[in-house]
Enzyme design. Structure first.
Site, mmCIF file in Angstrom:
data_model
loop_
_atom_site.group_PDB
_atom_site.id
_atom_site.type_symbol
_atom_site.label_atom_id
_atom_site.label_comp_id
_atom_site.label_asym_id
_atom_site.label_seq_id
_atom_site.Cartn_x
_atom_site.Cartn_y
_atom_site.Cartn_z
ATOM 1 N N LYS A 22 -23.584 -33.775 -69.953
ATOM 2 C CA LYS A 22 -24.164 -32.486 -70.349
ATOM 3 C C LYS A 22 -23.254 -31.797 -71.369
ATOM 4 O O LYS A 22 -23.705 -31.310 -72.406
ATOM 5 C CB LYS A 22 -24.309 -31.608 -69.122
ATOM 6 C CG LYS A 22 -24.411 -30.110 -69.418
ATOM 7 C CD LYS A 22 -24.575 -29.270 -68.184
ATOM 8 C CE LYS A 22 -23.294 -28.809 -67.587
ATOM 9 N NZ LYS A 22 -22.690 -27.613 -68.193
ATOM 10 N N ASN A 23 -21.947 -31.800 -71.109
ATOM 11 C CA ASN A 23 -21.021 -31.035 -71.955
ATOM 12 C C ASN A 23 -20.680 -31.732 -73.257
ATOM 13 O O ASN A 23 -19.964 -31.178 -74.091
ATOM 14 C CB ASN A 23 -19.746 -30.690 -71.171
ATOM 15 C CG ASN A 23 -20.030 -29.654 -70.100
ATOM 16 O OD1 ASN A 23 -21.128 -29.080 -70.072
ATOM 17 N ND2 ASN A 23 -19.091 -29.429 -69.219
ATOM 18 N N CYS A 116 -19.288 -15.074 -65.607
ATOM 19 C CA CYS A 116 -20.126 -15.869 -64.687
ATOM 20 C C CYS A 116 -19.359 -15.955 -63.370
ATOM 21 O O CYS A 116 -18.286 -15.387 -63.208
ATOM 22 C CB CYS A 116 -20.428 -17.244 -65.264
ATOM 23 S SG CYS A 116 -19.040 -18.357 -65.180
ATOM 24 N N ARG A 121 -14.461 -15.297 -68.636
ATOM 25 C CA ARG A 121 -14.815 -16.248 -69.698
ATOM 26 C C ARG A 121 -15.048 -15.557 -71.040
ATOM 27 O O ARG A 121 -16.117 -15.604 -71.623
ATOM 28 C CB ARG A 121 -16.009 -17.082 -69.264
ATOM 29 C CG ARG A 121 -15.694 -17.805 -67.962
ATOM 30 C CD ARG A 121 -16.705 -18.781 -67.535
ATOM 31 N NE ARG A 121 -16.700 -19.965 -68.393
ATOM 32 C CZ ARG A 121 -17.585 -20.951 -68.223
ATOM 33 N NH1 ARG A 121 -18.502 -20.838 -67.314
ATOM 34 N NH2 ARG A 121 -17.528 -22.002 -69.010
ATOM 35 N N ASP A 304 -13.549 -29.006 -63.395
ATOM 36 C CA ASP A 304 -14.925 -29.265 -62.976
ATOM 37 C C ASP A 304 -15.009 -30.243 -61.809
ATOM 38 O O ASP A 304 -16.091 -30.478 -61.287
ATOM 39 C CB ASP A 304 -15.751 -29.824 -64.144
ATOM 40 C CG ASP A 304 -15.998 -28.768 -65.194
ATOM 41 O OD1 ASP A 304 -16.513 -29.104 -66.275
ATOM 42 O OD2 ASP A 304 -15.648 -27.605 -64.949
ATOM 43 N N ARG A 396 -28.613 -27.629 -63.172
ATOM 44 C CA ARG A 396 -28.142 -27.351 -64.533
ATOM 45 C C ARG A 396 -27.351 -28.542 -65.071
ATOM 46 O O ARG A 396 -27.323 -28.785 -66.267
ATOM 47 C CB ARG A 396 -27.224 -26.128 -64.533
ATOM 48 C CG ARG A 396 -27.921 -24.859 -64.105
ATOM 49 C CD ARG A 396 -27.047 -23.686 -64.348
ATOM 50 N NE ARG A 396 -26.573 -23.676 -65.734
ATOM 51 C CZ ARG A 396 -25.874 -22.681 -66.254
ATOM 52 N NH1 ARG A 396 -25.572 -21.630 -65.516
ATOM 53 N NH2 ARG A 396 -25.475 -22.723 -67.502
HETATM 54 C C1 EPZ Z 1 -16.099 -25.757 -70.983
HETATM 55 O O1 EPZ Z 1 -16.273 -24.371 -70.818
HETATM 56 C C2 EPZ Z 1 -17.122 -26.439 -70.084
HETATM 57 N N1 EPZ Z 1 -18.476 -26.058 -70.512
HETATM 58 C C3 EPZ Z 1 -16.889 -26.015 -68.628
HETATM 59 O O2 EPZ Z 1 -17.796 -26.732 -67.816
HETATM 60 C C4 EPZ Z 1 -15.475 -26.422 -68.225
HETATM 61 O O3 EPZ Z 1 -15.222 -25.982 -66.910
HETATM 62 C C5 EPZ Z 1 -14.472 -25.776 -69.194
HETATM 63 O O4 EPZ Z 1 -14.781 -26.153 -70.553
HETATM 64 C C6 EPZ Z 1 -13.038 -26.210 -68.913
HETATM 65 O O5 EPZ Z 1 -12.939 -27.606 -68.991
HETATM 66 C C7 EPZ Z 1 -19.016 -26.687 -71.586
HETATM 67 O O6 EPZ Z 1 -18.406 -27.549 -72.205
HETATM 68 C C8 EPZ Z 1 -20.408 -26.291 -71.954
HETATM 69 P P1 EPZ Z 1 -12.775 -22.987 -72.069
HETATM 70 P P2 EPZ Z 1 -15.546 -23.353 -71.856
HETATM 71 O O7 EPZ Z 1 -13.115 -22.191 -73.267
HETATM 72 O O8 EPZ Z 1 -15.436 -23.975 -73.188
HETATM 73 C C9 EPZ Z 1 -10.211 -19.032 -71.530
HETATM 74 C C10 EPZ Z 1 -19.482 -26.992 -66.251
HETATM 75 O O9 EPZ Z 1 -19.334 -26.997 -65.046
HETATM 76 N N2 EPZ Z 1 -10.773 -18.605 -72.825
HETATM 77 O O10 EPZ Z 1 -12.102 -24.319 -72.241
HETATM 78 O O11 EPZ Z 1 -16.251 -22.045 -71.737
HETATM 79 C C11 EPZ Z 1 -11.289 -19.118 -70.444
HETATM 80 O O12 EPZ Z 1 -11.498 -17.843 -69.851
HETATM 81 C C12 EPZ Z 1 -18.785 -25.970 -67.108
HETATM 82 O O13 EPZ Z 1 -20.133 -27.851 -66.891
HETATM 83 C C13 EPZ Z 1 -10.390 -17.379 -73.376
HETATM 84 O O14 EPZ Z 1 -9.597 -16.654 -72.796
HETATM 85 O O15 EPZ Z 1 -14.094 -23.240 -71.219
HETATM 86 C C14 EPZ Z 1 -10.700 -20.117 -69.475
HETATM 87 O O16 EPZ Z 1 -9.795 -19.448 -68.613
HETATM 88 C C15 EPZ Z 1 -18.235 -24.865 -66.248
HETATM 89 N N3 EPZ Z 1 -10.916 -16.993 -74.566
HETATM 90 C C16 EPZ Z 1 -9.911 -21.068 -70.377
HETATM 91 O O17 EPZ Z 1 -9.729 -20.380 -71.634
HETATM 92 C C17 EPZ Z 1 -11.809 -17.776 -75.264
HETATM 93 O O18 EPZ Z 1 -12.260 -17.384 -76.359
HETATM 94 C C18 EPZ Z 1 -10.621 -22.381 -70.671
HETATM 95 O O19 EPZ Z 1 -11.938 -22.056 -71.064
HETATM 96 C C19 EPZ Z 1 -12.195 -19.019 -74.691
HETATM 97 C C20 EPZ Z 1 -11.659 -19.415 -73.482
#
Ligand code: EPZ
Length: 416
Positions: A22-23, A116, A121, A304, A396
């Site tokens: 999915k991702n 969420c 996030r 995840d 999802r």
């Molecule tokens: C991706 O989310 C995945 N989703 C998530 O999978 C996964 O858990 C996550 O990466 C971590 O591996 C998709 O790929 C669609 P991040 P993403 O930006 O990109 C902080 C699932 O179950 N951050 O890597 O949103 C954030 O708060 C989902 O399929 C900022 O502070 O995650 C987090 O603490 C759930 N500012 C950390 O970085 C930003 O602008 C990592 O988040 C962006 C992120």
């Protein structure tokens, strides 16, 4: 609302075929906004988030038709540039249309994704990166209104790795004028799959999969054909299911090289593993040993898979500590597991799990995609009946998980 009913205590045996990730599918679908013409995507998982993303692209003017596990997407007539709140609030990955719309059309209006269940996030890293590339952003009424003449290459350094932030930057930079360097980029396989797709369209990207990615902007990109990589989290979920139920399960059509840390941890709890070119077999050898786990960006242990491993460790022979370092609130499943007899104490970002000999079935509620997977696994291992409500979370990211588990011998069914 559907719910899932499980009669636990059955050992799982047999083979399960892993679907597309999915991702990986979501950013690749977004990247098609950079091209005009018809693209065929293969090995696309039939999960709700992919369907929702297709709806978003159709709202922008794309034409989509599905053909089994293939999607044919025509982006020749993109004539709208807004991702509405109604869609973005249900799927935060919609934010991935911002980079490609800006790069290709110079304008976009995308709702800010809210928080969420697993955390606030924020998307500040995405916005800072796009501004570095020359975009003008205004935040009004919960939306980002973005404009850009010609994006220009720049160096973008992320304070911490962000998966979709890295993906948004790749899609913005690939049509920018000049060279962009992303420092502290996410190294996830899904980022590499996107970079492979962009390269096949004509993009020039070096270093995807490493913390430093260089992108040489080009003037346009061609539609083509792309394969979605297998879903490493689905594969991991089924391997944990096999280990937890005392079974013998083989996941087929996966990428073992994407499962490294998870396989190390399964060995750590005492499971037997056989690893092939595109399959992994897990053989349970009795009660799990306790294990301390720290989640981390790839290639570390994936956040995840945290809920699934917590479910397994609730019955380990001793005390385990999980440290969730990626999200600030990803323990919603702990309280539900305790209702099944688990002993989990939360101490800030740590969860201290005291293994118990058995779990007992109970009615539990899913709160987010991977938490619901953890609850399903706990139900498979528990004695008695477990019902998991709000399984729309599960749909999802998992394609017919109850059908695949039943094929491995689980007593599981979905009820309306
Ligand atoms: C991706 O989310 C995945 N989703 C998530 O999978 C996964 O858990 C996550 O990466 C971590 O591996 C998709 O790929 C669609 P991040 P993403 O930006 O990109 C902080 C699932 O179950 N951050 O890597 O949103 C954030 O708060 C989902 O399929 C900022 O502070 O995650 C987090 O603490 C759930 N500012 C950390 O970085 C930003 O602008 C990592 O988040 C962006 C992120």
């Amino acid at each position: 609302m559907d719910y899932i009913e499980i009669e636990g205590g059955v050992q799982l045996h047999g083979h399960v075929r892993i679907g597309g990730a999915k991702n990986a599918a979501l950013p690749i679908i977004a990247s098609l906004l950079l091209t005009t013409g018809e693209t065929r995507l293969c090995n696309v998982p039939r999960v709700r988030d992919v369907f929702t993303f297709g709806q978003l692209l159709q709202a922008l003017g794309a034409n989509i038709r599905s053909d089994g596990s293939e999607l044919v997407i025509d982006t020749s007539r993109i004539d709208r540039f807004e991702a509405p709140y109604e869609l973005v609030k249900t799927m935060r990955a919609s934010f991935l249309v911002l980079g490609p719309l800006l790069a290709r059309y110079g304008k976009a209006r995308v709702s800010l994704p809210g928080g969420c269940a697993i955390g606030a996030r924020p998307v500040n890293f995405h916005l800072q990166g796009l501004e570095a590339l020359g975009a003008h952003l205004e935040l009004t009424q919960g939306y980002v209104s973005a404009y850009a003449g010609q994006l220009r290459g720049a160096t973008i350094t992320f304070p911490t790795p962000t998966v979709t932030g890295t993906e948004n930057m790749l899609m913005a930079a690939v049509l920018a004028k000049g060279t962009t360097v992303i420092e502290n980029a996410a190294c996830e396989p899904e980022v590499v799959n996107l970079a492979e797709a962009l390269a096949r369209m004509g993009g020039r990207i070096i270093g995807a999969g490493s913390p430093r990615i260089a992108i040489e902007g080009v003037s346009d990109l061609e539609a083509s054909v792309h394969d979605i990589i297998p879903d490493r989290i689905e594969a991991g979920t089924f391997l944990v299911a096999g280990a937890m139920t005392g079974g013998d399960v083989t996941v087929d059509r996966c990428r073992p090289q994407h499962l490294g840390t998870l396989l190390d941890h399964l060995r750590g709890i005492g499971a037997g593993l056989e690893v092939g070119a595109d399959w992994v077999r897990v053989i349970s050898v009795g009660r799990a040993q306790p294990l301390d786990i720290v989640t981390a960006p790839y290639p570390g242990f994936p956040t995840d898979m945290q809920a699934q491993m917590m479910a397994l460790l609730t019955r380990a022979d001793g005390r385990s500590v999980i440290s969730e370092t990626v999200f600030e609130n990803r323990y919603m499943h702990a309280a539900e597991l305790c209702r099944m007899g688990a002993k989990v104490d939360l101490e800030g970002s740590d969860a201290v799990i005291t293994g118990v000999p058995r779990l007992h079935g109970a009615p539990v509620m899913a709160t987010d995609l991977r938490a619901s997977a953890g609850l399903i696994l706990a139900g498979l291992a528990a004695e008695g009946l477990t019902t998991v409500s709000r399984v729309y979370h599960l749909d999802r990211g998992y394609e017919q998980i109850e059908v695949k588990l039943a094929a491995l011998g689980a007593k599981i069914r979905r009820l309306p």
